[in-house]
Design an enzyme around this catalytic site. Structure first.
Site, PDB file in Angstrom:
ATOM      1  N   ALA A 188       6.542  -1.771   0.789  1.00 57.47           N
ATOM      2  CA  ALA A 188       7.486  -0.650   0.901  1.00 57.47           C
ATOM      3  C   ALA A 188       7.885  -0.036  -0.437  1.00 57.47           C
ATOM      4  O   ALA A 188       8.453   1.044  -0.467  1.00 57.47           O
ATOM      5  CB  ALA A 188       8.739  -1.120   1.637  1.00 57.47           C
ATOM      6  N   GLY A 199      -3.475   0.625   5.990  1.00 57.61           N
ATOM      7  CA  GLY A 199      -4.155   1.556   5.094  1.00 57.61           C
ATOM      8  C   GLY A 199      -4.796   0.857   3.919  1.00 57.61           C
ATOM      9  O   GLY A 199      -5.603   1.449   3.196  1.00 57.61           O
ATOM     10  N   THR A 220      -7.076  -1.226   1.464  1.00 56.21           N
ATOM     11  CA  THR A 220      -8.537  -1.217   1.354  1.00 56.21           C
ATOM     12  C   THR A 220      -9.104  -2.650   1.256  1.00 56.21           C
ATOM     13  O   THR A 220      -8.360  -3.617   1.329  1.00 56.21           O
ATOM     14  CB  THR A 220      -8.936  -0.421   0.105  1.00 56.21           C
ATOM     15  OG1 THR A 220      -8.075  -0.830  -0.971  1.00 56.21           O
ATOM     16  CG2 THR A 220      -8.770   1.059   0.330  1.00 56.21           C
ATOM     17  N   ALA A 228      -7.251   2.174   8.935  1.00 54.00           N
ATOM     18  CA  ALA A 228      -7.672   3.550   8.646  1.00 54.00           C
ATOM     19  C   ALA A 228      -8.055   3.657   7.169  1.00 54.00           C
ATOM     20  O   ALA A 228      -7.176   3.607   6.306  1.00 54.00           O
ATOM     21  CB  ALA A 228      -6.552   4.525   8.965  1.00 54.00           C
ATOM     22  N   PHE A 249      -5.753   8.137   6.041  1.00 50.09           N
ATOM     23  CA  PHE A 249      -4.871   8.675   7.075  1.00 50.09           C
ATOM     24  C   PHE A 249      -4.793  10.190   7.061  1.00 50.09           C
ATOM     25  O   PHE A 249      -4.137  10.782   7.917  1.00 50.09           O
ATOM     26  CB  PHE A 249      -3.443   8.135   6.887  1.00 50.09           C
ATOM     27  CG  PHE A 249      -3.277   6.680   7.217  1.00 50.09           C
ATOM     28  CD1 PHE A 249      -3.368   6.229   8.532  1.00 50.09           C
ATOM     29  CD2 PHE A 249      -3.022   5.751   6.221  1.00 50.09           C
ATOM     30  CE1 PHE A 249      -3.195   4.889   8.837  1.00 50.09           C
ATOM     31  CE2 PHE A 249      -2.849   4.404   6.519  1.00 50.09           C
ATOM     32  CZ  PHE A 249      -2.941   3.974   7.825  1.00 50.09           C
ATOM     33  N   HIS A 265      -9.853   9.600  -8.187  1.00 47.30           N
ATOM     34  CA  HIS A 265      -8.504   9.112  -7.919  1.00 47.30           C
ATOM     35  C   HIS A 265      -7.677   8.982  -9.197  1.00 47.30           C
ATOM     36  O   HIS A 265      -8.216   8.969 -10.305  1.00 47.30           O
ATOM     37  CB  HIS A 265      -8.561   7.739  -7.237  1.00 47.30           C
ATOM     38  CG  HIS A 265      -8.823   7.813  -5.767  1.00 47.30           C
ATOM     39  ND1 HIS A 265     -10.091   7.945  -5.259  1.00 47.30           N
ATOM     40  CD2 HIS A 265      -7.985   7.772  -4.695  1.00 47.30           C
ATOM     41  CE1 HIS A 265     -10.025   7.983  -3.927  1.00 47.30           C
ATOM     42  NE2 HIS A 265      -8.763   7.885  -3.567  1.00 47.30           N
ATOM     43  N   LYS A 317      -5.248   3.233  -9.488  1.00 47.16           N
ATOM     44  CA  LYS A 317      -5.915   2.630  -8.319  1.00 47.16           C
ATOM     45  C   LYS A 317      -6.674   1.382  -8.756  1.00 47.16           C
ATOM     46  O   LYS A 317      -7.411   1.426  -9.745  1.00 47.16           O
ATOM     47  CB  LYS A 317      -6.861   3.653  -7.682  1.00 47.16           C
ATOM     48  CG  LYS A 317      -7.521   3.167  -6.400  1.00 47.16           C
ATOM     49  CD  LYS A 317      -8.157   4.319  -5.642  1.00 47.16           C
ATOM     50  CE  LYS A 317      -8.947   3.851  -4.435  1.00 47.16           C
ATOM     51  NZ  LYS A 317      -8.110   3.114  -3.456  1.00 47.16           N
TER      52      LYS A 317
HETATM   53  N1  LIG Z   1      -5.641   4.614   4.156  1.00 41.98           N
HETATM   54  C1  LIG Z   1      -5.039   5.551   3.414  1.00 41.98           C
HETATM   55  O1  LIG Z   1      -4.952   6.729   3.807  1.00 41.98           O
HETATM   56  C2  LIG Z   1      -4.455   5.168   2.095  1.00 41.98           C
HETATM   57  C3  LIG Z   1      -4.636   3.918   1.634  1.00 41.98           C
HETATM   58  N2  LIG Z   1      -4.130   3.544   0.441  1.00 41.98           N
HETATM   59  C4  LIG Z   1      -4.327   2.147   0.087  1.00 41.98           C
HETATM   60  O2  LIG Z   1      -3.075   1.485   0.261  1.00 41.98           O
HETATM   61  C5  LIG Z   1      -2.961   0.416  -0.674  1.00 41.98           C
HETATM   62  C6  LIG Z   1      -1.687   0.610  -1.479  1.00 41.98           C
HETATM   63  O3  LIG Z   1      -1.828   1.746  -2.319  1.00 41.98           O
HETATM   64  P1  LIG Z   1      -0.671   2.185  -3.337  1.00 41.98           P
HETATM   65  O4  LIG Z   1       0.605   2.383  -2.592  1.00 41.98           O
HETATM   66  O5  LIG Z   1      -1.221   3.281  -4.142  1.00 41.98           O
HETATM   67  O6  LIG Z   1      -0.556   0.860  -4.240  1.00 41.98           O
HETATM   68  P2  LIG Z   1       0.730   0.306  -5.001  1.00 41.98           P
HETATM   69  O7  LIG Z   1       0.219  -0.700  -5.975  1.00 41.98           O
HETATM   70  O8  LIG Z   1       1.581   1.426  -5.480  1.00 41.98           O
HETATM   71  O9  LIG Z   1       1.554  -0.434  -3.843  1.00 41.98           O
HETATM   72  C7  LIG Z   1       1.230  -1.665  -3.292  1.00 41.98           C
HETATM   73  C8  LIG Z   1       2.553  -2.384  -3.094  1.00 41.98           C
HETATM   74  O10 LIG Z   1       2.338  -3.533  -2.306  1.00 41.98           O
HETATM   75  C9  LIG Z   1       3.145  -4.577  -2.842  1.00 41.98           C
HETATM   76  N3  LIG Z   1       2.637  -5.853  -2.364  1.00 41.98           N
HETATM   77  C10 LIG Z   1       1.537  -6.537  -2.759  1.00 41.98           C
HETATM   78  N4  LIG Z   1       1.423  -7.666  -2.042  1.00 41.98           N
HETATM   79  C11 LIG Z   1       2.457  -7.677  -1.159  1.00 41.98           C
HETATM   80  C12 LIG Z   1       2.869  -8.567  -0.156  1.00 41.98           C
HETATM   81  N5  LIG Z   1       2.199  -9.707   0.095  1.00 41.98           N
HETATM   82  N6  LIG Z   1       3.975  -8.275   0.565  1.00 41.98           N
HETATM   83  C13 LIG Z   1       4.681  -7.144   0.330  1.00 41.98           C
HETATM   84  N7  LIG Z   1       4.339  -6.246  -0.628  1.00 41.98           N
HETATM   85  C14 LIG Z   1       3.236  -6.525  -1.351  1.00 41.98           C
HETATM   86  C15 LIG Z   1       3.079  -4.371  -4.346  1.00 41.98           C
HETATM   87  O11 LIG Z   1       4.119  -5.053  -5.025  1.00 41.98           O
HETATM   88  C16 LIG Z   1       3.191  -2.851  -4.423  1.00 41.98           C
HETATM   89  O12 LIG Z   1       4.551  -2.442  -4.460  1.00 41.98           O
HETATM   90  C17 LIG Z   1      -4.252   0.454  -1.507  1.00 41.98           C
HETATM   91  O13 LIG Z   1      -5.203  -0.433  -0.965  1.00 41.98           O
HETATM   92  C18 LIG Z   1      -4.714   1.894  -1.347  1.00 41.98           C
HETATM   93  O14 LIG Z   1      -6.093   2.050  -1.538  1.00 41.98           O
HETATM   94  C19 LIG Z   1      -3.425   4.404  -0.353  1.00 41.98           C
HETATM   95  C20 LIG Z   1      -3.251   5.696   0.033  1.00 41.98           C
HETATM   96  C21 LIG Z   1      -3.742   6.188   1.308  1.00 41.98           C
HETATM   97  O1  LIG Z   2      -5.475   4.214  -3.515  1.00 41.81           O
HETATM   98  C1  LIG Z   2      -5.352   5.384  -3.080  1.00 41.81           C
HETATM   99  O2  LIG Z   2      -4.643   6.239  -3.639  1.00 41.81           O
HETATM  100  C2  LIG Z   2      -6.090   5.737  -1.869  1.00 41.81           C
HETATM  101  N1  LIG Z   2      -6.736   4.790  -1.237  1.00 41.81           N
HETATM  102  C3  LIG Z   2      -7.523   4.963  -0.063  1.00 41.81           C
HETATM  103  C4  LIG Z   2      -8.982   4.679  -0.350  1.00 41.81           C
HETATM  104  O3  LIG Z   2      -9.287   3.783  -1.163  1.00 41.81           O
HETATM  105  O4  LIG Z   2      -9.827   5.333   0.254  1.00 41.81           O
HETATM  106  C5  LIG Z   2      -7.285   6.282   0.608  1.00 41.81           C
HETATM  107  C6  LIG Z   2      -7.081   7.434  -0.348  1.00 41.81           C
HETATM  108  O5  LIG Z   2      -8.292   7.694  -0.979  1.00 41.81           O
HETATM  109  C7  LIG Z   2      -5.998   7.115  -1.363  1.00 41.81           C
END
Ligand SMILES: NC(=O)C1=CN([C@@H]2O[C@H](COP(=O)(O)OP(=O)(O)OC[C@H]3O[C@@H](n4cnc5c(N)ncnc54)[C@H](O)[C@@H]3O)[C@@H](O)[C@H]2O)C=CC1
Ligand SMILES: O=C(O)C1=N[C@H](C(=O)O)C[C@H](O)C1
Length: 251
Positions: free
Chosen positions: A11, A78, A80, A105, A108, A135, A139
């Protein structure tokens, strides 16, 4: 009608914090928990969460999903890092929790889902196909989950159409110069300050090219997909891979 009780795991992250705001603003949802790293998963049970949004890291996601599935909590994921082995483990857990639904997903955002859909349609008409994802430099994984999924979809469409391997006469190359090989489709990752999440799919045929490009300009681009995922996953037991399945675009 009672509201869906939702928790967000991850969060405090870039996208997790945006998801917290989106769930809070959704008229049909109540945010009942917002977990960061180190917080107890038991909070999910105590708060009565019916569904979670999982946006953490590839290192954390499996333990979080294991807990959710064991407690019958639906999940929209979401994060990866999905491999066949991980998907197999998740499916095995879901078999023993018949009513629980999990949506994974790779992306999203509607534009990214459509990019994958269009790329899959175009793939059989072109000799050459490569994916370039771009990106923000924070990342942690490369290539992106979206790029891997896009390349896999292109590769299966080429395979179904009986296309041969792509033309490429490269005989000498610096390591990485031709990108990562995902099922025969080169995937290139750019990390650059100023960017958020972008992808180009390049196709080439005799005397022409086709480029499909998508840009996520703000994390808000992912929110309608997350909310749709939450609304649908609670009535969709088992594993759903890809938001396209909730958008009428699935196979
Ligand atoms: N499917 C989609 O459309 C999207 C997917 N993503 C993916 O979402 C993931 C997160 O991306 P961001 O928010 O940019 O990364 P981020 O590094 O900003 O956030 C991840 C958060 O998860 C926390 N975390 C790690 N392990 C945890 C646990 N066991 N319990 C609770 N919190 C925990 C971290 O402390 C951090 O605050 C990545 O894998 C990214 O690729 C990101 C954007 C869009
Ligand atoms: O880490 C990100 O920012 C994103 N992660 C997802 C991915 O690895 O495809 C989705 C989006 O590209 C943003």
């Amino acid at each position: 009608m009672s509201k869906l009780r939702v928790a967000v795991i991850g969060a405090k992250g870039r996208i997790g914090s945006e998801a917290v705001r989106a769930v809070e603003a959704a008229p049909d949802m109540d945010l009942v928990a917002a977990l960061g790293r180190g917080d107890e998963l038991e909070t999910l049970v105590e708060s009565g969460a019916q569904a979670v949004v999982e946006l953490t890291t590839p290192a954390s996601v499996m333990d979080n999903l294991d807990f959710c599935v064991r407690h019958g909590i639906h999940a929209v994921v979401g994060t990866t890092g999905w491999t066949e082995e991980r998907l197999g483990r998740l499916e095995a857990w879901l078999k023993s929790s018949e009513r629980t639904g999990v949506l994974i997903a790779p992306n999203f955002s509607i534009g990214a889902v459509l990019t994958m859909h269009f790329a899959q349609q175009a793939a059989r008409y072109f000799e050459s196909a490569e994916v370039v994802e771009l990106h923000h430099p924070n990342k942690v994984d490369a290539p992106s989950g979206t790029a891997i999924r896009t390349a896999q979809l292109i590769a299966s469409a080429r395979d179904r159409a009986g296309l041969p391997a792509q033309p490429d006469a490269t005989a000498t190359a610096l390591d990485g110069a031709r990108g990562a090989d995902v099922d025969g489709v080169p995937v290139h990752a750019v990390r650059m300050r100023g960017l958020l999440a972008h992808q180009e799919v390049l196709f080439g045929g005799e005397g022409e090219t086709l480029t499909i490009r998508h840009d996520s300009l703000h994390h808000s681009s992912f929110m309608p997909g997350i909310l749709l995922g939450l609304r649908r996953v609670v009535d969709t037991p088992g594993l759903t891979f890809g938001l396209e399945n909730f958008l009428g675009l699935g196979d």
